[in-house]
Design a protein around this motif. Structure first.
Motif, PDB file in Angstrom:
ATOM      1  N   THR A 215       0.871  -1.170   0.000  1.00  0.00           N
ATOM      2  CA  THR A 215       0.000   0.000   0.000  1.00  0.00           C
ATOM      3  C   THR A 215       0.913   1.227   0.000  1.00  0.00           C
ATOM      4  N   ALA A 216       0.298   2.393  -0.257  1.00  0.00           N
ATOM      5  CA  ALA A 216       1.104   3.620  -0.278  1.00  0.00           C
ATOM      6  C   ALA A 216       1.738   3.866   1.090  1.00  0.00           C
ATOM      7  N   LYS A 217       1.003   3.577   2.127  1.00  0.00           N
ATOM      8  CA  LYS A 217       1.505   3.824   3.491  1.00  0.00           C
ATOM      9  C   LYS A 217       2.676   2.897   3.815  1.00  0.00           C
ATOM     10  N   GLU A 218       2.505   1.618   3.451  1.00  0.00           N
ATOM     11  CA  GLU A 218       3.621   0.670   3.696  1.00  0.00           C
ATOM     12  C   GLU A 218       4.848   1.116   2.922  1.00  0.00           C
ATOM     13  N   HIS A 219       4.627   1.525   1.674  1.00  0.00           N
ATOM     14  CA  HIS A 219       5.740   1.995   0.851  1.00  0.00           C
ATOM     15  C   HIS A 219       6.504   3.118   1.540  1.00  0.00           C
ATOM     16  N   ASP A 220       5.765   4.112   2.031  1.00  0.00           N
ATOM     17  CA  ASP A 220       6.420   5.279   2.631  1.00  0.00           C
ATOM     18  C   ASP A 220       7.123   4.916   3.933  1.00  0.00           C
ATOM     19  N   ARG A 221       6.533   4.003   4.676  1.00  0.00           N
ATOM     20  CA  ARG A 221       7.165   3.619   5.950  1.00  0.00           C
ATOM     21  C   ARG A 221       8.497   2.911   5.683  1.00  0.00           C
ATOM     22  N   ILE A 222       8.503   2.013   4.701  1.00  0.00           N
ATOM     23  CA  ILE A 222       9.733   1.249   4.453  1.00  0.00           C
ATOM     24  C   ILE A 222      10.791   2.123   3.771  1.00  0.00           C
ATOM     25  N   THR A 223      10.374   2.912   2.795  1.00  0.00           N
ATOM     26  CA  THR A 223      11.383   3.718   2.086  1.00  0.00           C
ATOM     27  C   THR A 223      11.919   4.868   2.939  1.00  0.00           C
ATOM     28  N   ALA A 224      11.183   5.239   4.001  1.00  0.00           N
ATOM     29  CA  ALA A 224      11.742   6.223   4.930  1.00  0.00           C
ATOM     30  C   ALA A 224      13.061   5.683   5.470  1.00  0.00           C
ATOM     31  N   ASP A 225      13.124   4.383   5.655  1.00  0.00           N
ATOM     32  CA  ASP A 225      14.345   3.759   6.159  1.00  0.00           C
ATOM     33  C   ASP A 225      15.333   3.472   5.023  1.00  0.00           C
ATOM     34  N   THR A 226      14.850   2.758   3.980  1.00  0.00           N
ATOM     35  CA  THR A 226      15.798   2.322   2.942  1.00  0.00           C
ATOM     36  C   THR A 226      16.325   3.498   2.138  1.00  0.00           C
ATOM     37  N   GLN A 227      15.576   4.596   2.102  1.00  0.00           N
ATOM     38  CA  GLN A 227      16.055   5.733   1.319  1.00  0.00           C
ATOM     39  C   GLN A 227      16.360   6.953   2.186  1.00  0.00           C
ATOM     40  N   ALA A 228      15.335   7.516   2.826  1.00  0.00           N
ATOM     41  CA  ALA A 228      15.510   8.833   3.454  1.00  0.00           C
ATOM     42  C   ALA A 228      16.616   8.848   4.505  1.00  0.00           C
ATOM     43  N   VAL A 229      16.584   7.901   5.420  1.00  0.00           N
ATOM     44  CA  VAL A 229      17.567   7.965   6.503  1.00  0.00           C
ATOM     45  C   VAL A 229      18.955   7.520   6.010  1.00  0.00           C
ATOM     46  N   THR A 230      18.963   6.613   5.049  1.00  0.00           N
ATOM     47  CA  THR A 230      20.244   6.197   4.445  1.00  0.00           C
ATOM     48  C   THR A 230      20.902   7.390   3.774  1.00  0.00           C
ATOM     49  N   HIS A 231      20.109   8.133   3.003  1.00  0.00           N
ATOM     50  CA  HIS A 231      20.671   9.312   2.338  1.00  0.00           C
ATOM     51  C   HIS A 231      21.141  10.348   3.357  1.00  0.00           C
ATOM     52  N   ALA A 232      20.382  10.492   4.475  1.00  0.00           N
ATOM     53  CA  ALA A 232      20.759  11.480   5.493  1.00  0.00           C
ATOM     54  C   ALA A 232      22.175  11.188   5.995  1.00  0.00           C
ATOM     55  N   ALA A 233      22.507   9.914   6.115  1.00  0.00           N
ATOM     56  CA  ALA A 233      23.851   9.556   6.586  1.00  0.00           C
ATOM     57  C   ALA A 233      24.915   9.996   5.576  1.00  0.00           C
ATOM     58  N   PHE A 234      24.685   9.699   4.308  1.00  0.00           N
ATOM     59  CA  PHE A 234      25.700  10.064   3.293  1.00  0.00           C
ATOM     60  C   PHE A 234      25.751  11.569   3.063  1.00  0.00           C
ATOM     61  N   LEU A 235      24.597  12.210   3.119  1.00  0.00           N
ATOM     62  CA  LEU A 235      24.578  13.674   2.971  1.00  0.00           C
ATOM     63  C   LEU A 235      25.379  14.316   4.105  1.00  0.00           C
ATOM     64  N   SER A 236      25.274  13.743   5.300  1.00  0.00           N
ATOM     65  CA  SER A 236      25.998  14.293   6.454  1.00  0.00           C
ATOM     66  C   SER A 236      27.503  14.060   6.316  1.00  0.00           C
TER      67      SER A 236
END
Ligand code: NDP
Ligand code: ENO
Length: 442
Positions: free
Chosen positions: A174-195
């Motif tokens: 579902t859209a909600k499941e997608h956003d919950r999982i990609t918050a981890d696999t994408q958003a927070v992962t990128h935050a580490a490399f951006l930092s």
């Protein structure tokens, strides 16, 4: 899976693409090669240029705008900036052909689905998608999320049939499941490399020119950091700021980084060890019942080949680092109750590498203890760690306040710093990802 030519409906069936940037063009090429008829547009001012670019693709017809694409297509994919999806769907949505299927390729589904619900006619079915990789990655075997939001089985099967030519691995969410999982696999992962990029920039260093940053894990940090800063800012800003699930995770990552860094500065050896080992047990499983597979995600030595710099003594092991970013990642997962292996279904190549090096650090005998020792006793990385902590908090604040413009400026200034080194570095990063993906297939 059926191909274009096997379907009776394919004669009248055109696929519309609104947004012919990197992902839109990749989809247009792949779908047309598989025999589908594609109608595509970008902004009107890019019409002539696109007509030229696709003049020898007989299956791809460039149109002037999204109204024309929407009227002529049976399945329309919006492939525009996530922050623009509301505006663009409001503009062209009402022109959608009667009974058509509409989807989007944006990295964050909350605003996309809201826009579809608000602006599409009620006779239109909604099936969204998300290819979890960049436009230059081989689509075969990569996760492709499919979201049957408001659709008949027949419409959903059509979408699956169309996208099967990518040969990706279909993941149904579902859209909600997608956003919950990609918050981890994408958003927070990128935050580490951006930092990481911000920290090296703040200290005015190209890390690969410094011997302490040459070696397996360091190569991943550097190559992926450069890969992210070489891309368009809006992709990363959009998936962090617009994903409601991402804010909590990016904030926790900043908090974990800060708290672990304090423990290191204060020399609180036992507290640091206790906290990191508790996180290890929670995320990777306690002694005797590990959550990782028998075979490590990363094969030993595979990373060492992809260095941008040279060690003075090639045979010497990499200098020990306290790897604050990796410790903070595991602490963050632990605090949020995330088991990263559960998120592999929505993993990007970048996330797999990130989890791969994290796992490597936590499962290689002696490595974690060495890391904790360095964190307490060794000042070599203090300046970088301080800047890394400041950067992680800066990104978190920017995301929490939904500051697109500040996000863009923070990104652009560091992108400019590294830009002279993108050429060559991006190829090394690409080769590294390819080698790691291939080695993990065995
Ligand atoms: N790049 C990646 O690795 C991935 C990206 N995605 C997602 O896919 C989407 C597209 O990304 P990507 O292709 O990389 O980005 P691009 O910026 O390359 O492409 C987006 C395109 O949409 C165009 N556009 C904006 N408004 C309109 C409009 N009204 N009508 C027609 N076209 C319009 C943009 O024009 P202009 O530039 O002038 O605004 C641009 O050419 C994003 O939502 C992104 O999050 C998903 C997976 C991977
Ligand atoms: O470079 C990579 O591997 C990425 O992670 C790129 C990426 C960016 C945005 C997406 O929505 C999906 C993939």
């Amino acid at each position: 899976m059926a191909s274009a030519s096997e379907f009776a409906w394919s004669k009248d069936f055109a696929i519309g693409l609104i947004g012919m940037g990197d992902m839109g063009k990749m989809y247009a090429r792949r779908l047309s090669q598989a025999g589908w008829r594609v109608m595509a547009c970008d902004r009107e001012e890019k019409y002539e240029e696109l007509v030229q670019e696709f003049s020898d693709h007989t299956n791809i017809q460039i149109l002037k705008n999204g109204h024309l694409v929407s009227r002529a297509s049976s399945y329309i994919i919006y492939s525009v900036e996530a922050a623009a999806i509301g505006r663009v769907v409001a503009q062209y949505g009402p022109s959608t052909r009667l009974g058509a299927i509409v989807g989007g390729q944006t990295s964050c589904k909350d605003p996309e689905i809201k826009a579809f619900e608000e602006y599409l006619p009620s006779d239109v079915d909604i099936v969204s998608c998300h290819s979890l990789h960049g436009p230059n990655v081989d689509t075969r075997g990569q996760p492709l999320v499919l979201i049957k939001h408001r659709a008949s089985d027949e419409s959903f099967n059509k979408v699956e049939a169309v996208l099967s030519c990518l040969e990706s691995k279909h993941v149904y969410l579902t859209a909600k499941e997608h956003d919950r999982i990609t918050a981890d696999t994408q958003a927070v992962t990128h935050a580490a490399f951006l930092s990481m990029g911000k920290a090296w920039h703040a200290n005015q260093q190209f890390p690969w020119e410094i011997s302490r940053y040459v070696g397996g894990i360091e190569n991943v940090k550097i190559n992926l950091m450069l890969r992210i800063y070489a891309q368009k800012w809006h992709v990363y800003a959009g998936l962090a700021i617009l994903n409601p699930e991402a804010h909590k995770q990016i904030n926790q990552f900043a908090k974990s980084t800060t708290e672990l860094f304090y423990l290191m500065l204060e020399g609180k050896r036992d507290e640091l060890r206790e906290r990191v080992y508790a996180a290890k047990d929670k995320v990777f499983g306690a002694e005797g019942s590990p959550k990782w597979a028998e075979k490590p995600l990363l094969r030993d030595g595979v990373l060492d080949r992809f260095s941008l710099g040279k060690k003075p003594d090639a045979s010497a092991p990499p200098l020990p680092n306290n790897h604050l970013s990796l410790l903070a990642m595991v602490d963050c997962w632990s605090k949020l109750g995330i088991v990263p292996y559960d998120h592999m279904i929505c993993s990007t190549p970048l996330f797999r590498l990130w989890l791969g090096v994290t796992e490597h650090l936590f499962r290689t005998p002696g490595l974690l203890d060495e890391c904790l020792r360095v964190g307490i006793e060794d000042n070599t990385f203090r300046r970088d760690d301080l800047q890394f902590t400041i950067a992680a908090c800066g990104w978190a604040e920017c995301v929490a306040l939904r500051q697109f413009e500040t996000w863009r400026e923070r990104f652009a200034v560091t992108q400019k710093f590294f830009e002279p080194r993108f050429k060559g570095a991006v190829e090394v990063g690409q080769a590294m990802i390819k080698a790691v993906l291939e080695s993990s297939k065995d």
